[in-house]
Enzyme design. Structure first.
Site, mmCIF file in Angstrom:
data_model
loop_
_atom_site.group_PDB
_atom_site.id
_atom_site.type_symbol
_atom_site.label_atom_id
_atom_site.label_comp_id
_atom_site.label_asym_id
_atom_site.label_seq_id
_atom_site.Cartn_x
_atom_site.Cartn_y
_atom_site.Cartn_z
ATOM 1 N N GLU A 6 36.636 33.779 34.337
ATOM 2 C CA GLU A 6 37.676 34.691 35.760
ATOM 3 C C GLU A 6 37.662 35.898 35.728
ATOM 4 O O GLU A 6 38.539 36.403 34.939
ATOM 5 C CB GLU A 6 37.944 33.380 36.378
ATOM 6 C CG GLU A 6 38.708 33.965 37.948
ATOM 7 C CD GLU A 6 39.806 33.971 38.158
ATOM 8 O OE1 GLU A 6 39.555 35.439 37.998
ATOM 9 O OE2 GLU A 6 40.991 33.688 38.023
ATOM 10 N N CYS B 192 45.752 36.070 40.830
ATOM 11 C CA CYS B 192 44.163 36.974 41.110
ATOM 12 C C CYS B 192 43.363 37.066 42.408
ATOM 13 O O CYS B 192 42.726 37.495 42.576
ATOM 14 C CB CYS B 192 43.013 35.711 40.221
ATOM 15 S SG CYS B 192 43.604 35.322 38.411
#
Lengths: 525, 525
Positions: B265, B302
């Site tokens: 990720e 994120c």
């Protein structure tokens, strides 16, 4: 329908301008008409642009529309009648009954995916309702479904001109998932590919779908294939073929600015373990079953039993003697292409010259061009463990018996194996403990484990796994045969706090599609 | 428990011999004791050998054993008490309440995976009973379950020292799937990592599991990480971090003789679309919500909203003015590490010097080391479309407003975006048609789409998708948060014609585990 030698870019027939491919009847070595001039990079781009333009509409067709489309493809293939059968026989050298059976399998596969699409489990709908009162923070309303990955590039396989080709398992599962498909036809059966491609394009038209849902390209060499995998509009790849071909596609896919998944089914020698009691009690019958599986279809199956592993001793000697007698009686059979025949001859020649292996038996000599003569080799486990060349796939009716000193050495040989599509256990009651001890190793090595059967013959059903650790495939998490193949072409999307009218139908309140959702942690009945 | 500065190789504490890492309190720039000497290639090999030795036993633990183990890890983490909270605060500069909340989230996550393991849906059991009478060929008995992929390498993330670190989502889901885990600790919080690592190793011991189920390694630079990903016994990788770091791991995984999946990720700027009516009706409130999301935790998420897209005009001007006023009031906040602070300063500096972007507002100036000053920039869509630098992630409390001429240009900007973890729609009733028109694009671009919320805040539940197309992640087919994360670490195996006693329990006749199987094409109730 007549053969045109054209590419199919959506509904448009287009004449290629690169080096042509031409089918060869392997039984006669005669070239067949017409020639298929290869596509250019521009043709690849056109097909991908059409696929991309079709994608958003096609992926949101209803489950009923999509299921009906898959069924229409099956009908259109059946409507091709004997023209398809005759052409496929001429292009592959395979017997008519085999091609007829494969047509049935291909159409059943399309209809099976229609059932899967309708059942809707592939949507994997998950709903977590809002918890506005939760402390310290409320939970929003969260809903997940699976959506199609995007246009998929499919590479036809040589050895299943229908079931693993233009409208085969990769195409059927990608279309079922909602992905447009661009097929690169296998050069060995261009006419068969065109006929099926025309049937598929006809189904697209009849169902009123955007034309980019399907295109069919031809090309000699790797130019068209690499251009296809490199096109930014392609989002996944399905391939069945050689290890070197699969690895080349994986590398092209990884070299893209946006890497994409490649599902390549590549290489497997499908070990068969003969346990002591089974070998002792029914060695003759095992030899018969083994050689039937080995020589079926000239051994041209991904799941052909290329390796036999057993404890050395009189029982194994009797098995080898019986299998040798069977092999010697086996008639030579025409292989799919001169290239496959020549690779087989090279592989068998290398084993024959390998000082670690010994020829136990050879089948009847060839009576015509491109005929596969069956071969059985034997070696010792110590040699097998030391020589990687003995583990290379020889595509065709050749197999190697590995004689082991002990159960421990059998396990050592098993641990030494690369990833496999299948592993087979021949066992009797008294062998159960030995088999149980070997099972953890085989579960790590293979996608399918069989007891008292033979690995050739791959059922299209829910429980099938035609996959396995590298190099059997490039992605052990999946299968290319069976209904789970649809999962390869999907990805999850989560919708948070959407008003009902903006949600996709599968996720709406009231569950209008009547799906078995995972609702607040519980599966609906 | 006291901090030792050691690696944990199974149950054994081992002192490294390479360059040491040492946590730095970012609020004071002071180094914290102890030093963590880096592991060597030999340490990596030892941890992987132990993991491999544990694998076959651990993956066949019962669902109850495995669920209990996950719950024991949560208990052991809670038993660390304030020592864990204090150390994590010192190492990260994050507020105590945030760390306490994150501990709760981490333990809830472990308990959620215990529930998932017990429910057994992850086994995806499929049974096709034999059809001995079928023509032309009988069907064998075929049974499929999912098995664990193998030992997994997990890389801790800097920004969630508990929830995405040693016992975070990647570890919890891999352990739930039956995979041993080797963690490479993030260099920013080695002490927190050691405490949680000790708790996890304690849980392994208490549950009587083989010690190789868990190891914890330290290392400066990329040596330990690359050695770990390259070890043949590692079969998958979980990573949350930078784009360059993730891509390096993907390349190492692909360069192996046996390539393996990497779940990285990496990078997302999380576009927020402000539709006309919403912007007109509640621009002030939107500005407030936006800046709260932007500056929360110094923007170190994120899913931080790094991009705002709207039609230019008076309503957008009012929004920018209101957001600017909020940003100007925002106090500077300590970032996680000097390195992250310096990368933020570089990113903000590049935007400030970019002639295509303009500074709309800056937050309160720093009062101490490593403090993030919030920034809001504005640009025109034409410039955004022309300049890739404007799409680079700036990790921290910086965002860019893109003013568009028209709905068509908004769509163009959306199509121009790279893959994202999230996309957010701020809309009122009158905006529904515009939103609907944009949705197909966003479904292709993002893993999660929100309406009238803000992307920060990622719920751990069944429906969550924390994933998305490249470069948001390296594998859009998965999520790293939520219960579906377990599916990343599994692969299917098919058992053909097995005697009942040789079958794994999940597949036996009579369904002793009471699973909802897919039985002869029908889902059991």
């Amino acid at each position: 329908m007549t053969l045109t030698g054209n590419l199919l870019i959506g509904q448009r027939a287009v004449t290629g301008s690169r080096e042509a491919i031409r089918a060869i009847d392997p039984a006669t070595d005669q070239a067949l008409e017409p020639a298929y001039a290869g596509g250019t990079g521009e043709h690849v781009a056109q097909a991908c642009a059409l696929a991309w333009a079709a994608f958003d509409e096609y992926r949101e067709t209803s489950v009923e529309q999509r299921a009906h489309f898959l069924e229409t493809i099956a009908e259109q293939i059946e409507a091709l009648g004997d023209a398809l059968i005759d052409r496929a026989v001429a292009e592959t050298g395979l017997p008519k009954a085999r091609i007829q059976g494969e047509r049935g399998r291909t159409c059943t596969q399309l209809r099976t995916f229609a059932r899967v699409v309708r059942a809707g489990e592939w949507l994997d709908v998950r709903v977590d309702n809002a918890l506005p009162e939760r402390q310290p923070l409320p939970r929003p309303d969260l809903r997940q479904r699976q959506v199609a990955l995007g246009p998929v590039a499919v590479f036809g396989a040589s050895n299943f001109p229908l079931a693993f080709s233009v409208a085969g398992g990769d195409t059927a599962s990608a279309l079922a998932a909602g992905c447009p498909v661009v097929v690169k036809a296998h050069g060995a059966h261009p006419g068969t590919s065109e006929l099926v491609g025309q049937a598929l394009a006809q189904a697209v038209k009849r169902c009123g779908l955007p034309e980019g849902v399907f295109s069919l390209l031809y090309g000699a060499g790797r130019e068209v294939g690499i251009a296809l995998v490199s096109d930014p509009r392609i989002k996944a790849v399905g391939f069945t073929g050689s290890r070197s071909g699969g690895i080349a596609l994986c590398q092209a896919a990884q070299a893209r600015p946006e890497p994409i998944p490649v599902y390549a089914e590549m290489s497997s020698i499908n070990p068969v373990f003969l346990f002591d009691a089974a070998l002792h009690n029914r060695g003759e019958a095992l030899a018969q079953g083994f050689v039937a599986s080995l020589t079926q279809g000239a051994g041209q199956f991904c799941t052909n039993p290329g390796l036999v592993i057993a404890r050395q001793g009189p029982a194994l000697q009797r098995f080898v003697a019986a299998a040798s007698a069977q092999v010697q009686r086996a008639g030579a059979q025409t292989m799919l292409t001169p290239g496959i025949f020549s690779a087989y001859a090279t592989g068998v020649g290398a084993l024959a010259e390998n000082s670690n292996a010994e020829v136990a038996a050879s089948g009847q000599p060839p009576q015509g061009p491109n005929q596969c003569q069956a071969h059985l080799f034997v070696t010792q486990a110590s040699a097998f463990l030391a020589d990687p060349a003995l583990q290379a796939e020889v595509f065709g009716a050749a197999s190697l018996v590995v004689a082991c000193d002990s159960d421990a050495q059998i396990r050592q040989v098993a641990e030494h194996l690369e990833g496999q599509l299948t592993a087979t256990l021949q066992l009797d009651e008294a062998d159960l403990d030995s088999a149980r001890a070997l099972l953890p190793t085989l579960e790590r090595k293979a996608g399918r484990i069989l007891v008292n059967g033979w690995p050739t013959g791959v059922e299209v059903c829910d429980a099938m796994v035609h996959g396995g650790p590298f190099p059997a495939t490039s992605d052990a998490r999946t299968t290319s045969v069976g209904t789970a193949a649809i999962l390869r072409f999907l990805r999850p999307v989560c919708y948070q706090d959407f008003p009902d009218g903006l949600l996709p139908e599968a996720l709406r309140h009231g569950n209008p599609l009547q799906l078995r959702r995972l609702l607040d942690g519980k599966r609906e009945g």
